[in-house]
Design a protein around this motif. Sequence first.
Motif, mmCIF file in Angstrom:
data_model
loop_
_atom_site.group_PDB
_atom_site.id
_atom_site.type_symbol
_atom_site.label_atom_id
_atom_site.label_comp_id
_atom_site.label_asym_id
_atom_site.label_seq_id
_atom_site.Cartn_x
_atom_site.Cartn_y
_atom_site.Cartn_z
ATOM 1 N N SER A 24 -61.697 -30.238 -46.397
ATOM 2 C CA SER A 24 -62.148 -30.383 -45.010
ATOM 3 C C SER A 24 -63.636 -30.711 -44.910
ATOM 4 C CB SER A 24 -61.829 -29.112 -44.215
ATOM 5 O OG SER A 24 -62.568 -28.027 -44.730
ATOM 6 N N ASP A 25 -64.238 -31.105 -46.025
ATOM 7 C CA ASP A 25 -65.676 -31.416 -46.061
ATOM 8 C C ASP A 25 -66.525 -30.238 -45.590
ATOM 9 O OD1 ASP A 25 -65.324 -33.983 -47.076
ATOM 10 O OD2 ASP A 25 -65.138 -34.866 -45.068
ATOM 11 N N GLY A 26 -66.077 -29.050 -45.881
ATOM 12 C CA GLY A 26 -66.828 -27.853 -45.537
ATOM 13 C C GLY A 26 -66.694 -27.417 -44.089
ATOM 14 N N ARG A 27 -65.944 -28.163 -43.300
ATOM 15 C CA ARG A 27 -65.781 -27.808 -41.882
ATOM 16 C C ARG A 27 -64.754 -26.702 -41.739
ATOM 17 N NH1 ARG A 27 -63.694 -32.852 -39.612
ATOM 18 N NH2 ARG A 27 -63.021 -33.131 -41.757
ATOM 19 N N THR A 28 -65.011 -25.784 -40.844
ATOM 20 C CA THR A 28 -64.093 -24.670 -40.629
ATOM 21 C C THR A 28 -63.497 -24.658 -39.232
ATOM 22 O OG1 THR A 28 -65.922 -23.230 -39.973
ATOM 23 C CG2 THR A 28 -65.270 -23.196 -42.296
ATOM 24 N N ARG A 29 -64.032 -25.478 -38.337
ATOM 25 C CA ARG A 29 -63.525 -25.506 -36.964
ATOM 26 C C ARG A 29 -63.013 -26.895 -36.614
ATOM 27 N NH1 ARG A 29 -67.238 -21.277 -35.964
ATOM 28 N NH2 ARG A 29 -66.133 -19.553 -35.048
ATOM 29 N N PRO A 30 -61.774 -26.972 -36.148
ATOM 30 C CA PRO A 30 -61.241 -28.278 -35.736
ATOM 31 C C PRO A 30 -61.861 -28.720 -34.417
ATOM 32 C CG PRO A 30 -59.638 -26.551 -35.324
ATOM 33 C CD PRO A 30 -60.790 -25.910 -36.034
ATOM 34 N N THR A 31 -61.896 -30.015 -34.181
ATOM 35 C CA THR A 31 -62.440 -30.541 -32.929
ATOM 36 C C THR A 31 -61.395 -30.498 -31.811
ATOM 37 O OG1 THR A 31 -61.832 -32.781 -33.607
ATOM 38 C CG2 THR A 31 -64.082 -32.060 -34.092
ATOM 39 N N THR A 32 -60.141 -30.305 -32.185
ATOM 40 C CA THR A 32 -59.036 -30.221 -31.231
ATOM 41 C C THR A 32 -58.459 -28.816 -31.283
ATOM 42 O OG1 THR A 32 -58.501 -32.532 -31.665
ATOM 43 C CG2 THR A 32 -56.807 -31.213 -30.611
ATOM 44 N N SER A 33 -58.153 -28.269 -30.123
ATOM 45 C CA SER A 33 -57.567 -26.933 -30.079
ATOM 46 C C SER A 33 -56.108 -27.011 -30.517
ATOM 47 C CB SER A 33 -57.656 -26.370 -28.661
ATOM 48 O OG SER A 33 -57.029 -25.115 -28.599
ATOM 49 N N PRO A 78 -54.530 -23.649 -46.444
ATOM 50 C CA PRO A 78 -54.667 -22.652 -45.386
ATOM 51 C C PRO A 78 -54.535 -23.315 -44.004
ATOM 52 C CG PRO A 78 -56.428 -22.424 -47.002
ATOM 53 C CD PRO A 78 -55.693 -23.695 -47.320
ATOM 54 N N ALA A 79 -54.074 -22.552 -43.046
ATOM 55 C CA ALA A 79 -53.872 -23.085 -41.692
ATOM 56 C C ALA A 79 -55.178 -23.622 -41.107
ATOM 57 C CB ALA A 79 -53.285 -22.008 -40.789
ATOM 58 N N ALA A 80 -56.304 -22.947 -41.365
ATOM 59 C CA ALA A 80 -57.586 -23.400 -40.818
ATOM 60 C C ALA A 80 -57.949 -24.785 -41.349
ATOM 61 C CB ALA A 80 -58.680 -22.397 -41.155
ATOM 62 N N VAL A 81 -57.726 -25.024 -42.621
ATOM 63 C CA VAL A 81 -58.020 -26.328 -43.215
ATOM 64 C C VAL A 81 -57.055 -27.378 -42.664
ATOM 65 C CG1 VAL A 81 -58.061 -27.631 -45.381
ATOM 66 C CG2 VAL A 81 -58.984 -25.312 -45.305
ATOM 67 N N THR A 82 -55.798 -27.019 -42.520
ATOM 68 C CA THR A 82 -54.807 -27.943 -41.971
ATOM 69 C C THR A 82 -55.177 -28.338 -40.551
ATOM 70 O OG1 THR A 82 -53.091 -26.968 -43.361
ATOM 71 C CG2 THR A 82 -52.344 -28.235 -41.455
ATOM 72 N N LYS A 83 -55.655 -27.385 -39.765
ATOM 73 C CA LYS A 83 -56.063 -27.694 -38.392
ATOM 74 C C LYS A 83 -57.222 -28.688 -38.370
ATOM 75 C CE LYS A 83 -54.680 -23.349 -36.224
ATOM 76 N NZ LYS A 83 -55.177 -22.150 -35.497
ATOM 77 N N VAL A 84 -58.163 -28.557 -39.304
ATOM 78 C CA VAL A 84 -59.281 -29.503 -39.375
ATOM 79 C C VAL A 84 -58.766 -30.899 -39.720
ATOM 80 C CG1 VAL A 84 -61.391 -30.110 -40.642
ATOM 81 C CG2 VAL A 84 -61.004 -27.743 -39.939
ATOM 82 N N LEU A 85 -57.867 -30.989 -40.702
ATOM 83 C CA LEU A 85 -57.301 -32.288 -41.077
ATOM 84 C C LEU A 85 -56.554 -32.919 -39.906
ATOM 85 C CD1 LEU A 85 -55.846 -31.523 -44.626
ATOM 86 C CD2 LEU A 85 -58.001 -32.642 -44.076
ATOM 87 N N LEU A 86 -55.753 -32.114 -39.221
ATOM 88 C CA LEU A 86 -54.981 -32.633 -38.092
ATOM 89 C C LEU A 86 -55.889 -33.053 -36.945
ATOM 90 C CD1 LEU A 86 -51.968 -30.158 -38.107
ATOM 91 C CD2 LEU A 86 -52.008 -32.531 -38.909
ATOM 92 N N SER A 87 -56.960 -32.320 -36.720
ATOM 93 C CA SER A 87 -57.875 -32.706 -35.639
ATOM 94 C C SER A 87 -58.556 -34.029 -35.962
ATOM 95 C CB SER A 87 -58.893 -31.602 -35.352
ATOM 96 O OG SER A 87 -59.816 -31.471 -36.411
ATOM 97 N N ASP A 88 -58.819 -34.297 -37.257
ATOM 98 C CA ASP A 88 -59.348 -35.603 -37.651
ATOM 99 C C ASP A 88 -58.362 -36.703 -37.280
ATOM 100 O OD1 ASP A 88 -61.553 -34.329 -38.768
ATOM 101 O OD2 ASP A 88 -60.818 -34.498 -40.836
ATOM 102 N N LEU A 89 -57.079 -36.455 -37.527
ATOM 103 C CA LEU A 89 -56.042 -37.440 -37.210
ATOM 104 C C LEU A 89 -55.869 -37.619 -35.705
ATOM 105 C CD1 LEU A 89 -53.443 -36.480 -39.964
ATOM 106 C CD2 LEU A 89 -54.846 -38.563 -39.873
ATOM 107 N N VAL A 90 -56.053 -36.543 -34.944
ATOM 108 C CA VAL A 90 -56.004 -36.651 -33.480
ATOM 109 C C VAL A 90 -57.186 -37.482 -32.996
ATOM 110 C CG1 VAL A 90 -56.262 -35.361 -31.320
ATOM 111 C CG2 VAL A 90 -54.725 -34.517 -33.089
ATOM 112 N N ASP A 91 -58.366 -37.211 -33.553
ATOM 113 C CA ASP A 91 -59.578 -37.922 -33.134
ATOM 114 C C ASP A 91 -59.488 -39.425 -33.362
ATOM 115 O OD1 ASP A 91 -60.640 -35.491 -32.394
ATOM 116 O OD2 ASP A 91 -61.913 -35.287 -34.175
ATOM 117 N N CYS A 92 -58.780 -39.839 -34.412
ATOM 118 C CA CYS A 92 -58.672 -41.283 -34.677
ATOM 119 C C CYS A 92 -57.404 -41.873 -34.059
ATOM 120 C CB CYS A 92 -58.754 -41.570 -36.171
ATOM 121 S SG CYS A 92 -57.349 -41.028 -37.135
ATOM 122 N N GLY A 93 -56.650 -41.087 -33.318
ATOM 123 C CA GLY A 93 -55.478 -41.587 -32.597
ATOM 124 C C GLY A 93 -54.221 -41.746 -33.423
ATOM 125 N N ALA A 94 -54.215 -41.191 -34.643
ATOM 126 C CA ALA A 94 -53.049 -41.345 -35.519
ATOM 127 C C ALA A 94 -51.922 -40.377 -35.184
ATOM 128 C CB ALA A 94 -53.453 -41.176 -36.977
#
Length: 123
Positions: A24-33, A78-94
């Motif tokens: 997650s590039d060290g990120r712990t908080r997703p940009t999408t809830s 971990p769920a927190a890392v998965t949420k960050v990955l998924l929020s990246d995909l939401v941000d790019c519209g995928a």
Amino acid sequence: MTAPQDGPWLDDAAGRLVRPYTVSDGRTRPTTSLDLLSLVMATGATPLGYLGPEHSEALKLCAHPTSVAELAAHLKLPAAVTKVLLSDLVDCGAITTKPPTFHDNPTDRSLLEAVLDGLRRQL
């Protein structure tokens, strides 16, 4: 011994060799809830730029509506890392998300006991 498809990223003795915070590039908080029960689904749009192998794997798993918790289990992250990955995909519209909807109380004791009984029968 690792399975051939696992490549160098898994080791039986050491476990996962790439640490989750690296994914997650060290990120712990997703940009999408996102809730663990939120459903995510691919939109068909191709993400622009390079996202990484975990993002690609998550996107493949989102071909059908899938919960965040289920994706985390399939990705073995971990769920927190998965949420960050998924929020990246939401941000790019995928992918798109749908929050969980409950018609009844999700913490109803009788419902939770029924789920627990069903799980015990499966084991």
